[in-house]
Design a protein around this motif. Sequence first.
Motif, PDB file in Angstrom:
ATOM      1  N   LEU A 198       0.838  -1.273  -0.024  1.00 47.33           N
ATOM      2  CA  LEU A 198      -0.097   0.010   0.213  1.00 47.33           C
ATOM      3  C   LEU A 198       0.894   1.209  -0.015  1.00 47.33           C
ATOM      4  N   ARG A 199       0.746   2.176  -0.910  1.00 45.96           N
ATOM      5  CA  ARG A 199       1.665   3.264  -1.007  1.00 45.96           C
ATOM      6  C   ARG A 199       0.513   4.523  -1.311  1.00 45.96           C
ATOM      7  N   PRO A 200       1.183   5.640  -0.616  1.00 43.15           N
ATOM      8  CA  PRO A 200       0.360   6.767  -0.690  1.00 43.15           C
ATOM      9  C   PRO A 200       0.231   7.283  -2.313  1.00 43.15           C
ATOM     10  N   VAL A 201      -1.155   7.702  -2.598  1.00 41.16           N
ATOM     11  CA  VAL A 201      -1.227   8.160  -3.832  1.00 41.16           C
ATOM     12  C   VAL A 201      -0.513   9.497  -4.270  1.00 41.16           C
ATOM     13  N   THR A 202      -0.297   9.567  -5.432  1.00 40.77           N
ATOM     14  CA  THR A 202       0.332  10.781  -5.848  1.00 40.77           C
ATOM     15  C   THR A 202      -0.329  11.394  -7.203  1.00 40.77           C
ATOM     16  N   ALA A 203      -0.032  12.509  -7.592  1.00 41.43           N
ATOM     17  CA  ALA A 203      -0.577  13.267  -8.865  1.00 41.43           C
ATOM     18  C   ALA A 203      -0.456  12.354 -10.035  1.00 41.43           C
ATOM     19  N   GLN A 204       0.629  11.490 -10.277  1.00 41.85           N
ATOM     20  CA  GLN A 204       0.637  10.506 -11.356  1.00 41.85           C
ATOM     21  C   GLN A 204      -0.136   9.318 -11.363  1.00 41.85           C
ATOM     22  N   ASP A 205      -0.930   9.240 -10.308  1.00 45.06           N
ATOM     23  CA  ASP A 205      -1.960   8.147 -10.013  1.00 45.06           C
ATOM     24  C   ASP A 205      -3.496   8.696 -10.599  1.00 45.06           C
ATOM     25  N   HIS A 206      -3.367   9.878 -11.096  1.00 42.92           N
ATOM     26  CA  HIS A 206      -4.737  10.395 -11.337  1.00 42.92           C
ATOM     27  C   HIS A 206      -5.546   9.481 -12.325  1.00 42.92           C
ATOM     28  N   ALA A 207      -4.918   9.127 -13.624  1.00 39.11           N
ATOM     29  CA  ALA A 207      -5.818   8.264 -14.587  1.00 39.11           C
ATOM     30  C   ALA A 207      -6.267   6.858 -13.919  1.00 39.11           C
ATOM     31  N   VAL A 208      -5.299   6.181 -13.206  1.00 36.81           N
ATOM     32  CA  VAL A 208      -5.566   5.006 -12.847  1.00 36.81           C
ATOM     33  C   VAL A 208      -6.738   5.149 -11.794  1.00 36.81           C
ATOM     34  N   LEU A 209      -6.727   6.154 -10.880  1.00 35.07           N
ATOM     35  CA  LEU A 209      -7.639   6.308 -10.113  1.00 35.07           C
ATOM     36  C   LEU A 209      -8.963   6.689 -10.536  1.00 35.07           C
ATOM     37  N   LEU A 210      -9.231   7.476 -11.437  1.00 36.14           N
ATOM     38  CA  LEU A 210     -10.303   7.734 -12.102  1.00 36.14           C
ATOM     39  C   LEU A 210     -10.880   6.803 -12.929  1.00 36.14           C
ATOM     40  N   ASP A 211     -10.121   5.988 -13.364  1.00 34.70           N
ATOM     41  CA  ASP A 211     -10.575   4.622 -14.112  1.00 34.70           C
ATOM     42  C   ASP A 211     -11.272   3.714 -12.990  1.00 34.70           C
ATOM     43  N   HIS A 212     -10.363   3.536 -11.986  1.00 34.82           N
ATOM     44  CA  HIS A 212     -10.885   2.497 -10.810  1.00 34.82           C
ATOM     45  C   HIS A 212     -12.163   3.171 -10.100  1.00 34.82           C
ATOM     46  N   TRP A 213     -12.259   4.306  -9.728  1.00 34.49           N
ATOM     47  CA  TRP A 213     -13.399   4.808  -8.937  1.00 34.49           C
ATOM     48  C   TRP A 213     -14.814   5.173  -9.894  1.00 34.49           C
ATOM     49  N   THR A 214     -14.586   4.994 -11.033  1.00 36.34           N
ATOM     50  CA  THR A 214     -15.685   5.517 -11.994  1.00 36.34           C
ATOM     51  C   THR A 214     -16.398   3.876 -12.481  1.00 36.34           C
ATOM     52  N   LEU A 215     -15.701   3.051 -12.164  1.00 39.38           N
ATOM     53  CA  LEU A 215     -16.429   1.493 -12.442  1.00 39.38           C
ATOM     54  C   LEU A 215     -17.543   1.540 -11.442  1.00 39.38           C
ATOM     55  N   PRO A 216     -18.661   1.123 -12.165  1.00 41.13           N
ATOM     56  CA  PRO A 216     -19.897   1.118 -11.580  1.00 41.13           C
ATOM     57  C   PRO A 216     -19.930   0.136 -10.208  1.00 41.13           C
ATOM     58  N   THR A 271      -9.325  14.976  -4.472  1.00 40.26           N
ATOM     59  CA  THR A 271      -9.028  13.738  -3.530  1.00 40.26           C
ATOM     60  C   THR A 271      -7.448  13.526  -3.176  1.00 40.26           C
ATOM     61  N   ILE A 272      -6.656  13.533  -4.440  1.00 35.57           N
ATOM     62  CA  ILE A 272      -5.252  13.205  -4.438  1.00 35.57           C
ATOM     63  C   ILE A 272      -4.489  14.440  -3.836  1.00 35.57           C
ATOM     64  N   GLU A 273      -4.886  15.672  -3.993  1.00 33.37           N
ATOM     65  CA  GLU A 273      -4.389  16.796  -3.338  1.00 33.37           C
ATOM     66  C   GLU A 273      -4.644  16.766  -1.716  1.00 33.37           C
ATOM     67  N   ASP A 274      -5.899  16.541  -1.598  1.00 29.00           N
ATOM     68  CA  ASP A 274      -6.278  16.240  -0.024  1.00 29.00           C
ATOM     69  C   ASP A 274      -5.273  15.370   0.523  1.00 29.00           C
ATOM     70  N   SER A 275      -5.404  14.138  -0.116  1.00 28.11           N
ATOM     71  CA  SER A 275      -4.564  12.941   0.632  1.00 28.11           C
ATOM     72  C   SER A 275      -3.022  13.453   0.627  1.00 28.11           C
ATOM     73  N   ILE A 276      -2.377  14.321  -0.467  1.00 23.53           N
ATOM     74  CA  ILE A 276      -1.027  14.607  -0.160  1.00 23.53           C
ATOM     75  C   ILE A 276      -1.035  15.348   1.096  1.00 23.53           C
ATOM     76  N   ARG A 277      -1.848  16.302   1.243  1.00 22.09           N
ATOM     77  CA  ARG A 277      -1.902  17.275   2.397  1.00 22.09           C
ATOM     78  C   ARG A 277      -2.025  16.590   3.717  1.00 22.09           C
ATOM     79  N   ASP A 278      -2.969  15.662   3.704  1.00 23.04           N
ATOM     80  CA  ASP A 278      -3.290  14.853   4.773  1.00 23.04           C
ATOM     81  C   ASP A 278      -2.173  14.108   5.634  1.00 23.04           C
ATOM     82  N   PHE A 279      -1.314  13.508   4.475  1.00 21.70           N
ATOM     83  CA  PHE A 279      -0.044  12.639   4.681  1.00 21.70           C
ATOM     84  C   PHE A 279       0.933  13.418   5.368  1.00 21.70           C
TER      85      PHE A 279
END
Length: 164
Positions: free
Chosen positions: A9-27, A47-55
Amino acid sequence: MLTTERLVLRPVTAQDHAVLLDHWTLPDVRRFLFDGAALSAAEVTETIEDSIRDFAAGGYGVWLIQEHGRPGLAGTAGLRPLEDLGLEIFYSLAPGSWGRGYATEAARAVVEYARGPLGLPEVLAEVDEGNAASVAVIKRLGMTPFAVVSGVLGPMTRYRASRP
């Protein structure tokens, strides 16, 4: 970074945007995680920006879940505020990763991190009563119910896991 027997498990980064968008939009993924709503690209960015800030500020946020030595996304897990009650655990798995125990394994790692290094007195969860798979995960984690609240998809049970 958190590791388990089978997962990283690794913290998300801005480079993960496309994979997160694909994953979180699956019905099947967004059904309970976002009450069926599809996140926009801007919401994923936020969400990514919030996560980076919260970490940076508090040591928690969103982690990507991957199988050891395998490319691709198995899912996500994280901690986020639940109103003013504390931090809640959340998770999502890619449909190809269902039924392998990954949700429990990843969620356990996050709960142990929250109660250990983060020093939280308790971790919360809020689960749609119709989400039998997540209810089973929460119960395997030893979390106990403490309230039922209204949700978009119907009643939601709130659970807690306190430090032993």
